[in-house]
Design an enzyme around this catalytic site. Structure first.
Site, PDB file in Angstrom:
ATOM      1  N   GLU A 106       0.824  -1.206   0.000  1.00  0.00           N
ATOM      2  CA  GLU A 106       0.000   0.000   0.000  1.00  0.00           C
ATOM      3  C   GLU A 106       0.861   1.260   0.000  1.00  0.00           C
ATOM      4  O   GLU A 106       0.548   2.245  -0.674  1.00  0.00           O
ATOM      5  CB  GLU A 106      -0.928   0.016   1.224  1.00  0.00           C
ATOM      6  N   GLU A 242      -9.666   5.876   0.338  1.00  0.00           N
ATOM      7  CA  GLU A 242      -9.265   4.492   0.106  1.00  0.00           C
ATOM      8  C   GLU A 242      -9.614   4.213  -1.350  1.00  0.00           C
ATOM      9  O   GLU A 242     -10.774   4.013  -1.701  1.00  0.00           O
ATOM     10  CB  GLU A 242     -10.016   3.548   1.043  1.00  0.00           C
TER      11      GLU A 242
END
Length: 277
Positions: A106, A242
């Protein structure tokens, strides 16, 4: 053979070796560099530093980009687990972040998207402040309190914190935008402006064809939270996004390809420009 040609040959050899070694995803760094050039502010025939941007629709504006986590966070457990202020309570400094099932981190995803967004915004005349300046195994942080306050002292116009989710729920996919709840005295002053920024960002991602999260309450792509230091400690309009679920194969494909990251970058840069008018 000139020194420049030797350097080019060595670079090619290293690239081929990396692919052969089973880390071909690193090649996407080259693809992202191509996307950075296409986004500006680099002149097509320029050598060296980016060209100066004298003016643009975002001239005089300051934007904070917060690429979530740091690649080396997992190497510093004591440092990222120590408690820091988060807006009336304390939380761990940071976390390791998630990854795709194939191991794409990520932190790397957020870093590459943030750099693409920065290039586009600078090309529009904005000043861009990054909360971190590297994506390395020998670095950690910054902590959420530092991220949350970033931009306050320079009176920035807004902040976008870029992340990828890691839900293991079957079929969970899509993006969602997180904005602060109305909490006096922490976020009361930025609640409405942050909500407006979240709406603009959601619309821009829609326009690029990115699907809304199907695993967040209400299914409208919006989430409001009071437990995030990045939001609570900010004095400027702030949202966290997100951009997809890294554990979902379709989302992971978009997040690990240069074309997919360029899609996210277009949406984020357009949202900033729209919000700032």
């Amino acid at each position: 053979m000139t020194a420049r040609r030797v350097a080019s040959v060595l670079s090619l050899v290293l690239l081929v070796g990396a692919v052969a070694g089973g880390i071909a995803w690193r090649r996407t760094e080259v693809d992202d560099q191509v996307s950075l050039v296409a986004a500006g502010p680099y002149a097509p025939g320029a050598v060296g530093a980016p060209r100066a941007v004298a003016a643009g629709p975002l001239a005089g504006r300051t934007v904070v980009l917060d690429p979530g986590h740091q690649l080396g966070n997992h190497n510093y457990p004591r440092r990222i687990n120590h408690l820091v202020p988060a807006g009336g309570f304390k939380k761990p400094c940071n976390t390791t972040g998630t990854s795709t099932n194939g191991g794409y981190p990520e932190a790397t995803f957020a870093w590459r998207v943030a750099r693409l967004v920065k290039a586009r915004l600078v090309g529009l005349g904005a000043r861009v402040v990054m909360t971190r300046h590297s994506n390395r195994q020998d670095r950690w942080g910054p902590c959420v309190d530092v991220r949350g306050r970033s931009g306050n002292s320079v009176d920035a116009d807004l902040k976008v914190s870029i992340h990828g989710d890691g839900s293991f729920r079957s079929g969970a996919h899509g993006f969602h935008v997180i904005a602060p709840t109305d909490r006096k005295p922490w976020t009361h002053d930025i609640y409405r402006s942050s909500r407006r920024l979240a709406l603009v960002l959601r619309s821009s991602l829609h326009r690029e064809g990115v699907p809304v999260a199907n695993y967040i309450a209400d299914g409208d792509g919006l989430d409001f939270r009071s437990d995030l230091g990045t939001l609570n400690l900010s004095n400027i309009p702030t949202v966290m996004v997100e951009l997809g679920n890294m554990r979902n194969p379709r989302d992971a494909h978009r997040m690990t390809t240069a074309s997919g990251r360029a899609t996210y970058a277009r949406a984020l840069a357009r949202a900033v420009r729209t919000y700032l008018g």
